[in-house]
Design an enzyme around this catalytic site. Structure first.
Site: not given
Ligand code: GLC
Ligand code: CA
Length: 565
Positions: A245, A203
């Site tokens: 991500e 993430d």
């Molecule tokens: C990523 C996740 C999102 C979350 C963010 C903070 O972007 O996809 O849902 O709020 O991280 O952890």
């Protein structure tokens, strides 16, 4: 097991909380998900990516982690997780676990110890977070949740200092300059591999390090640490896949693949809004534009593609003009907008137009990379923009028309459900549900199953070169996927009207064109002016048969040269 299994995989993104409730508390759980594995196998996906399942106060749906090495009691236990893995593996399905390295919840014991000078563990955790006497440092870093947070710094009266957070103020960023933090996250990664994870989604990787005078994104230190995570995985459990991500432009994202020694996969964020733009404008130009800026990847790497996910449809990777267009077209009501994006699901975005939904999925399943399907989108579920934050796209899965939609027992009072079911006339669970669509041959669900089955039979979709064709009119998106074993032509009509299109199939002259869905061969063979008619939002996946033996590489170059000419 093939080392690069992820290249042939279709992923299914699921919120455990939203999928199936096994014990009648109104909250989906791991045993519930396990009970639906046959459904997922029949759908034809290969891997399941779960949103965070760890203990958490759930102020960011679990992305606010309070304990990295356990399961949220709402969802079950580590034993339940083990059973899920076992049952998934028995069906040939793989499991992707979230790793949230950038930040924790402010309820995490590390942060509690770090913020409180009188805490018995304070000395140990003092420097686990990014503390400052002033909120003036790292001014060049943007704010991500602009609808909620005025600053990336929040004052903590107990410690008498500000702490750094790239997301919500209740999600303090960990301090990666601290070797103890670096080591701890590596141990957590190993823990989930030990529990049976086949892959981890990393993430928010761009934000691990901060440096004055930069935007604090994509820093060399961050890449160096991600490479260490990868080296660990390769040494500890080769074949474990890391999916990143990084919501960035292709050039920046390219760095997350390294020389094939960093992340195996990364989402292609900028492509996603451009698929919606192309459909809205009936013009493929925006897709061509981003593909011209999409670099080649190291051989073992792969793009992840998607139409929707659990977040708002992000418009960070578009120009301001494009964002204005997207908001006007896809989010006419202010409430549909959130941060720099749109909080709606796929089917409502595409006005529940079944042809348009199939066309979008045709592109998703045949374009570059490995596709991700968001739970519920395979039946065209709706959303509820009036729920807080992104909750409107995270409502309970609609299994049947029975009370509580088969998500939980029918006698559970509606107010016990973690979120209300979608219950409107068009998208409500009485109309849109798995059972109804299983019974109807022409349903979206059955179309998805068929399309996934076809994709599975043709590895060229996950592995082949992509060669964009440039036919008139621009409302047709046509491309060739070419691999050593076979060549497939895909043609999508982005317009709401029937189109006649002529394609220059020069390099393939004489090949027969066989429809992958019907097995039928077109009456005319490939030519320099091959013409076909597509219905509104129509699509064709056509195998080019009888090309004769040619060296794939040189053939590829010939085609690219012709298409550029
Ligand atoms: C990523 C996740 C999102 C979350 C963010 C903070 O972007 O996809 O849902 O709020 O991280 O952890
Ligand atoms: Ca439950």
């Amino acid at each position: 097991m093939a080392y690069d299994w992820y290249k042939d995989a279709v992923f299914y993104e699921v919120s455990v909380r939203a999928f199936a409730d096994s014990n009648g508390d109104g909250i989906g759980d791991l045993p519930g998900l396990t009970s639906k594995l046959d459904y997922l196998q029949a759908l034809g996906i290969d891997a399941i990516w779960m949103l965070p399942i760890f203990p958490s106060p759930l102020r960011d749906d679990g992305y606010d982690v309070a304990d990295y090495c356990d399961i949220h009691p709402d969802y079950g236990t580590l034993e339940d997780f083990g059973r899920l893995v076992e049952e998934a593996h028995r069906r040939g399905l793989r499991i992707v676990v979230e790793l949230v390295p950038n930040h924790t919840s402010d309820q995490h014991p590390w942060f509690q110890a770090s913020r409180d000078p009188n805490h018995p563990e304070h000395a140990r955790y003092r420097d686990w977070y990014v503390w400052s006497d002033t909120p003036d440092r790292y001014k060049d870093a943007r704010i991500i949740f602009i609808d909620y947070e005025p600053s990336n710094w929040t004052y903590d009266p107990l410690r008498g200092q500000y702490y750094w957070h790239r997301f919500f103020h209740h999600q303090p960023d960990l301090n990666y300059d601290n070797p103890a933090v670096q080591r701890e996250m590596m141990k957590i990664l190993q823990f989930w591999i030990d529990q049976g994870a086949d892959a981890l989604r990393i993430d928010a990787p761009p934000y691990l390090y901060e440096r004055e005078g930069t935007n604090c994104e994509n820093l060399p230190e961050t890449h160096a640490y991600l490479k260490r995570l990868r080296a660990l995985v390769d040494a500890y459990a080769p074949g474990t896949m890391l999916l990143s991500e990084a919501n960035q432009w292709p050039q920046e994202v390219r760095a997350y693949f390294g020389d094939g020694d960093e992340m195996h996969m990364n989402f292609h964020f900028p492509l996603m809004p451009r698929i919606f733009m192309a459909l809205a404008q009936a013009d493929r130009t925006s897709i061509e534009w981003i593909m011209a800026r999409t670099p080649e990847l190291p051989p073992i790497c792969q793009w992840g593609t998607f139409l929707r996910n659990h977040d708002e449809l992000t418009l960070e990777m578009v120009t301001p003009e494009e964002r204005t267009f997207m908001w006007a077209y896809y989010a006419p009501e202010p409430r549909m907008r959130l941060n720099l994006g749109i909080r709606r699901r796929l089917a409502p975005l595409l006005e529940n137009d079944q042809d348009r939904i199939r066309c979008a999925n045709s592109i998703l399943l045949t374009f570059i990379g490995s596709p991700f399907i968001y739970y519920g989108d395979e039946i065209g579920m709706g959303d509820n923009i009036w729920l807080e934050d992104r909750n409107g796209v995270r409502t309970p899965m609609q299994w049947t028309a029975a009370p509580n939609a088969g998500f939980t027992a029918p006698d559970v009072p509606a107010e016990r459900l973690y979120l209300p079911l979608i219950d409107d006339a068009v998208f409500g669970y009485r109309t849109v549900n798995v059972a109804a669509q299983e019974a109807e041959p022409d349903s979206l669900l059955n179309w998805m199953r068929r399309a996934l089955q076809v994709r599975r039979q043709h590895p060229v979709f996950g592995r082949g070169h992509l060669i964009l064709l440039a036919p008139e009119p621009k409302s047709v998106l046509a491309y060739v996927r070419e691999g050593p074993q076979e060549t497939v032509l895909v043609v999508n009509n982005l317009a709401a009207e029937e189109q006649r299109v002529t394609l220059d199939l020069g390099p393939y002259v004489g090949a027969r064109l066989e429809d992958l869905f019907t097995g039928q061969t077109e009456p005319e063979t490939a030519s320099e002016a091959w013409t076909l008619t597509l219905p509104r939002y129509g699509y064709r996946w056509l195998r080019l048969v009888g090309l004769g033996p040619r060296a794939a590489e040189s053939f590829h170059e010939e085609v690219v040269a012709r298409c550029r000419a």
